[in-house]
Design a protein around this motif. Structure first.
Motif, PDB file in Angstrom:
ATOM      1  N   ALA A   1       5.645  -4.391  -9.725  1.00 24.84           N
ATOM      2  CA  ALA A   1       4.633  -3.371  -9.995  1.00 24.84           C
ATOM      3  C   ALA A   1       3.307  -3.724  -9.322  1.00 24.84           C
ATOM      4  O   ALA A   1       2.631  -2.862  -8.745  1.00 24.84           O
ATOM      5  CB  ALA A   1       4.442  -3.219 -11.504  1.00 24.84           C
ATOM      6  N   SER A   2       2.936  -4.996  -9.371  1.00 27.99           N
ATOM      7  CA  SER A   2       1.680  -5.440  -8.757  1.00 27.99           C
ATOM      8  C   SER A   2       1.726  -5.304  -7.242  1.00 27.99           C
ATOM      9  O   SER A   2       0.733  -4.920  -6.609  1.00 27.99           O
ATOM     10  CB  SER A   2       1.394  -6.890  -9.150  1.00 27.99           C
ATOM     11  N   ALA A   3       2.872  -5.636  -6.648  1.00 28.19           N
ATOM     12  CA  ALA A   3       3.015  -5.512  -5.201  1.00 28.19           C
ATOM     13  C   ALA A   3       2.906  -4.049  -4.767  1.00 28.19           C
ATOM     14  O   ALA A   3       2.288  -3.736  -3.741  1.00 28.19           O
ATOM     15  CB  ALA A   3       4.351  -6.099  -4.755  1.00 28.19           C
ATOM     16  N   LEU A   4       3.487  -3.156  -5.554  1.00 28.97           N
ATOM     17  CA  LEU A   4       3.396  -1.731  -5.236  1.00 28.97           C
ATOM     18  C   LEU A   4       1.963  -1.222  -5.371  1.00 28.97           C
ATOM     19  O   LEU A   4       1.514  -0.402  -4.565  1.00 28.97           O
ATOM     20  CB  LEU A   4       4.325  -0.926  -6.152  1.00 28.97           C
TER      21      LEU A   4
ATOM     22  N   TYR B   1      -1.887  -8.434 -10.563  1.00 26.09           N
ATOM     23  CA  TYR B   1      -2.458  -7.694  -9.436  1.00 26.09           C
ATOM     24  C   TYR B   1      -3.706  -8.386  -8.898  1.00 26.09           C
ATOM     25  O   TYR B   1      -3.872  -8.548  -7.686  1.00 26.09           O
ATOM     26  CB  TYR B   1      -2.795  -6.263  -9.859  1.00 26.09           C
ATOM     27  N   ASN B   2      -4.582  -8.817  -9.807  1.00 28.85           N
ATOM     28  CA  ASN B   2      -5.807  -9.470  -9.367  1.00 28.85           C
ATOM     29  C   ASN B   2      -5.531 -10.810  -8.696  1.00 28.85           C
ATOM     30  O   ASN B   2      -6.239 -11.215  -7.765  1.00 28.85           O
ATOM     31  CB  ASN B   2      -6.754  -9.648 -10.558  1.00 28.85           C
ATOM     32  N   LEU B   3      -4.508 -11.523  -9.158  1.00 27.59           N
ATOM     33  CA  LEU B   3      -4.125 -12.772  -8.494  1.00 27.59           C
ATOM     34  C   LEU B   3      -3.625 -12.499  -7.080  1.00 27.59           C
ATOM     35  O   LEU B   3      -3.913 -13.269  -6.155  1.00 27.59           O
ATOM     36  CB  LEU B   3      -3.043 -13.500  -9.307  1.00 27.59           C
ATOM     37  N   MET B   4      -2.888 -11.405  -6.911  1.00 29.93           N
ATOM     38  CA  MET B   4      -2.429 -11.050  -5.569  1.00 29.93           C
ATOM     39  C   MET B   4      -3.607 -10.783  -4.642  1.00 29.93           C
ATOM     40  O   MET B   4      -3.594 -11.144  -3.462  1.00 29.93           O
ATOM     41  CB  MET B   4      -1.523  -9.821  -5.621  1.00 29.93           C
TER      42      MET B   4
END
Length: 318
Positions: free
Chosen positions: A199-202, A236-239
């Protein structure tokens, strides 16, 4: 039949919505143990060992399917999290790497000859030695070889985005897959479930490709009952932090070469640059300019990072 990372519980090529609840229920069984990340953070040697084995896996699979490499690293992390970090001896690490790749190749039905790597680096392993290591890995994984990875959830989450144009959907998926591949090596993401990483990658991909619809995409994915909003926001923020670090490393590499530039440099040789501005470039001026540009770029990166930090509670209705 070849194991498909996008459909780990089915033999169908098409997306099967009915299997998704089962994936969410059992995805934790295909992750490293909870204390694995803390162990890596506590001992730099353990991080170094993991990095060395992943480097060997990448070397062995450079001409093979990238999904095979991802699967091998998944086996590696799950194995290390239960068996502990092996002795930091080169031959041991290479044996573990070859065995993880061999198991992944068997699952992917990929032609993989162990003889291709025999003698590489001065080490020769007989078939029985590799087989014993494979059984050790299989035992640590409890024979759960059909790993549930972030790729298993990509199609499910894309369905939330309501993109009607197939090329746009494919572009979003391709970029998310690329992000997942690049993120696997970073230990910061080991704490998150595969579904959260997907989900975060998307979301990261959607911000790059469809920035105007980004907040709507966040709202859509966070409405999924299987997704923890807190975990999604953190992942998401780590990405974004990982991306920022990579941008900085590239800028540092480019800008660190404060090469002495003289008026003989082709860039400064035109009479126009000297007469119109009334300034003759010097090595000192050029060095200061390069440092100024580097500082400006770094500030832009920091501003970009601050703007990308997501707090799901602040997302408004679309």
């Amino acid at each position: 039949m070849e194991f498909d990372l996008e459909n780990p519980l089915t033999n169908f090529n098409d997306f099967c919505p009915g299997s998704i609840p089962s994936l969410f229920l059992v995805e934790s069984d295909h992750m490293p143990t909870e204390n694995y990340l803390n162990t890596l953070k506590a001992i730099d040697l353990d991080i170094s060992v993991r990095r060395q084995v992943i480097s060997s896996i990448s070397q062995f699979t450079c001409k093979l399917c990238p999904f095979l490499s991802y699967l091998a690293v998944n086996y590696l992390d799950r194995f290390l999290s239960t068996q502990g970090i092996p002795q930091p001896k080169t031959w041991v690490l290479r044996l573990v790497a070859i065995s993880c790749v061999s198991l992944a190749a068997k699952m992917k039905k990929t032609d993989f000859s162990l003889t291709d790597f025999q003698g590489d680096g001065g080490f020769i392993f007989d078939a029985q030695t590799i087989e014993r290591m494979e059984y050790l890995i299989l035992g640590a994984l409890k024979w759960r070889m059909r790993s549930i990875t972030p790729f298993s959830f990509i199609s499910f989450f894309i369905s939330f985005f309501k993109l009607k144009d197939p090329p746009l959907r494919q572009a979003l998926k391709a970029r998310a897959v690329e992000i997942i591949f690049k993120a696997q090596i970073d230990i910061k993401l080991l704490e998150f479930k595969p579904s959260i990483i997907a989900a975060s990658a998307l979301l990261s991909a959607s911000h790059e490709l469809f920035p105007l619809q980004f907040l709507c995409f966040i709202k859509a994915i966070s409405s999924c009952s299987y997704v923890s909003k807190e975990k999604l926001s953190k992942c998401y923020n780590l990405m974004q932090e990982i991306a920022k670090e990579r941008y900085e490393s590239v800028f540092d590499m480019v800008c660190s070469n404060d090469t002495t530039v003289t008026v003989l440099d082709p860039h400064f040789s035109s009479s126009e640059s000297e007469t119109t501005k009334g300034i003759v470039p010097t090595a000192t001026n050029t060095s200061m300019t390069l440092r100024t540009e580097r500082d400006i770029k770094r500030r832009k990166i920091n501003d970009y990072r601050n703007n990308q930090t997501v707090h799901l509670s602040q997302v408004q209705h679309c």
